[in-house]
Motif scaffolding. Sequence first.
Motif, mmCIF file in Angstrom:
data_model
loop_
_atom_site.group_PDB
_atom_site.id
_atom_site.type_symbol
_atom_site.label_atom_id
_atom_site.label_comp_id
_atom_site.label_asym_id
_atom_site.label_seq_id
_atom_site.Cartn_x
_atom_site.Cartn_y
_atom_site.Cartn_z
ATOM 1 N N GLU A 1 0.632 -1.041 0.071
ATOM 2 C CA GLU A 1 -0.079 -0.069 0.139
ATOM 3 C C GLU A 1 1.034 1.133 0.041
ATOM 4 O OE1 GLU A 1 -2.900 -0.129 3.111
ATOM 5 O OE2 GLU A 1 -3.775 -1.933 2.319
ATOM 6 N N PRO A 2 1.577 1.592 -0.936
ATOM 7 C CA PRO A 2 2.215 2.731 -1.273
ATOM 8 C C PRO A 2 1.485 4.117 -1.088
ATOM 9 C CG PRO A 2 2.293 1.539 -3.417
ATOM 10 C CD PRO A 2 1.682 0.676 -2.406
ATOM 11 N N GLU A 3 2.178 5.024 -0.737
ATOM 12 C CA GLU A 3 1.176 6.317 -0.646
ATOM 13 C C GLU A 3 0.839 6.805 -2.086
ATOM 14 O OE1 GLU A 3 3.104 9.027 2.081
ATOM 15 O OE2 GLU A 3 3.045 7.452 3.726
ATOM 16 N N THR A 4 -0.058 6.043 -2.637
ATOM 17 C CA THR A 4 -0.648 6.588 -4.031
ATOM 18 C C THR A 4 -2.096 7.216 -3.642
ATOM 19 O OG1 THR A 4 -1.425 4.314 -4.465
ATOM 20 C CG2 THR A 4 0.692 5.250 -5.273
ATOM 21 N N PRO A 5 -2.770 7.953 -4.651
ATOM 22 C CA PRO A 5 -4.176 8.507 -4.442
ATOM 23 C C PRO A 5 -4.984 7.369 -3.946
ATOM 24 C CG PRO A 5 -3.271 9.418 -6.574
ATOM 25 C CD PRO A 5 -2.212 8.538 -5.934
ATOM 26 N N ALA A 6 -5.689 7.783 -2.835
ATOM 27 C CA ALA A 6 -6.733 6.780 -2.176
ATOM 28 C C ALA A 6 -6.264 5.609 -1.751
ATOM 29 C CB ALA A 6 -7.803 6.609 -3.249
ATOM 30 N N HIS A 7 -4.774 5.329 -1.573
ATOM 31 C CA HIS A 7 -4.184 4.289 -1.262
ATOM 32 C C HIS A 7 -4.371 3.035 -2.179
ATOM 33 C CE1 HIS A 7 -3.075 6.017 2.542
ATOM 34 N NE2 HIS A 7 -4.583 6.231 2.861
ATOM 35 N N ARG A 8 -4.484 3.400 -3.443
ATOM 36 C CA ARG A 8 -4.603 2.284 -4.316
ATOM 37 C C ARG A 8 -3.434 1.263 -4.353
ATOM 38 N NH1 ARG A 8 -4.846 3.911 -10.872
ATOM 39 N NH2 ARG A 8 -6.418 5.404 -9.920
ATOM 40 N N PRO A 9 -3.800 -0.152 -4.200
ATOM 41 C CA PRO A 9 -2.621 -1.097 -4.252
ATOM 42 C C PRO A 9 -1.919 -0.874 -5.775
ATOM 43 C CG PRO A 9 -4.741 -2.334 -4.460
ATOM 44 C CD PRO A 9 -4.984 -0.684 -4.058
ATOM 45 N N ALA A 10 -0.713 -1.426 -5.389
ATOM 46 C CA ALA A 10 0.255 -1.328 -6.883
ATOM 47 C C ALA A 10 -0.449 -2.530 -7.913
ATOM 48 C CB ALA A 10 1.392 -1.813 -6.691
ATOM 49 N N PHE A 11 -0.398 -2.204 -9.160
ATOM 50 C CA PHE A 11 -1.042 -2.976 -10.287
ATOM 51 C C PHE A 11 -0.050 -4.250 -10.133
ATOM 52 C CE2 PHE A 11 -0.539 -4.584 -14.642
ATOM 53 C CZ PHE A 11 -1.618 -5.149 -14.627
ATOM 54 N N ARG A 12 -0.529 -5.376 -10.237
ATOM 55 C CA ARG A 12 0.363 -6.465 -10.232
ATOM 56 C C ARG A 12 0.588 -7.021 -11.853
ATOM 57 N NH1 ARG A 12 -2.566 -10.278 -5.545
ATOM 58 N NH2 ARG A 12 -2.678 -8.664 -3.959
ATOM 59 N N PRO A 13 1.886 -6.941 -12.247
ATOM 60 C CA PRO A 13 2.107 -7.146 -13.547
ATOM 61 C C PRO A 13 2.170 -8.541 -14.059
ATOM 62 C CG PRO A 13 4.237 -6.710 -12.412
ATOM 63 C CD PRO A 13 2.936 -6.621 -11.382
ATOM 64 N N ARG A 14 2.118 -8.980 -15.307
ATOM 65 C CA ARG A 14 2.399 -10.217 -15.730
ATOM 66 C C ARG A 14 3.366 -10.134 -16.581
ATOM 67 N NH1 ARG A 14 -2.882 -14.320 -16.999
ATOM 68 N NH2 ARG A 14 -2.859 -13.920 -14.689
ATOM 69 N N ALA A 15 4.228 -11.000 -16.725
ATOM 70 C CA ALA A 15 5.425 -10.899 -17.863
ATOM 71 C C ALA A 15 5.039 -11.243 -19.265
ATOM 72 C CB ALA A 15 6.419 -12.029 -17.493
#
Length: 273
Positions: A131-145
Amino acid sequence: MGAAVPTRLSRRDAWEWAMPESVPVRCPACRREHVYTAPSYPCACGAPTAPRLDPATEPAVAYHRAWDDEWISVRCACCGRGNQWPHPELGCSCGTVLRIPVAAPPADTGMPSAVAGASPSDSGVWSAVAEPETPAHRPAFRPRAIRTARDAVTVAALYLRWLGYRDIRRADQRPPSGIGLATHGLLAQVDPTVRPAEPRDVECLWLTAMTESADCVYFCLAGYTEDARARANTLGVPLFVLDLAGVPQPVNDAADALKETGAPGGRPWTRRL
């Protein structure tokens, strides 16, 4: 007796553990000096991961491309998960592509055992890292190779879901190039080819969306020509580049705005993908 090892990383430690590093690089072809910074990508747990560079080894010129050589294994310093990321490369202004040497991972990373064995579902790791400090505590997008064209379409669909769009499906009308995706009020085009998108590609997507009274967004693996970017800026079409790690990167203001606000009326951070 050594000091006790903590069993949890603090928020600051978790993000500083994998801070990207910079090394001086000299092009063997033209002898130009560069400073290269290793790119970082988000692990599935949310923490940034970056390869450790080897400043003592000279960079190699990438004369030939082999798919297996394009990927390296990078271990997340926070959760211990092994990830496959693109091999670090630098394009010199003389046209030479340099493959940046990566340091071999140490046998003992020194990570706390409780952290190395943790999973993203562990509440302590998730609350400190994902939960990095992004707008509205949006979790990071989980990438797929991305290794195939289907992977590129999958990443685009996952990213649209992350933005808050639902019920994503194949578009009824097939675009001139790539694959079309559709959801309520939005048309997306995914181009997994090695050809940069051109102005005509952007215009066709925009016109198709206009006929269906929908917004549109373009995902391309090979990027866009300058004319295509200019045309997209005029029409207000968001442009994203798909890197091999599976992280869509916005390349114009419309894409930045879409990433920031998400789907109209949606809350993209309310559901984990």
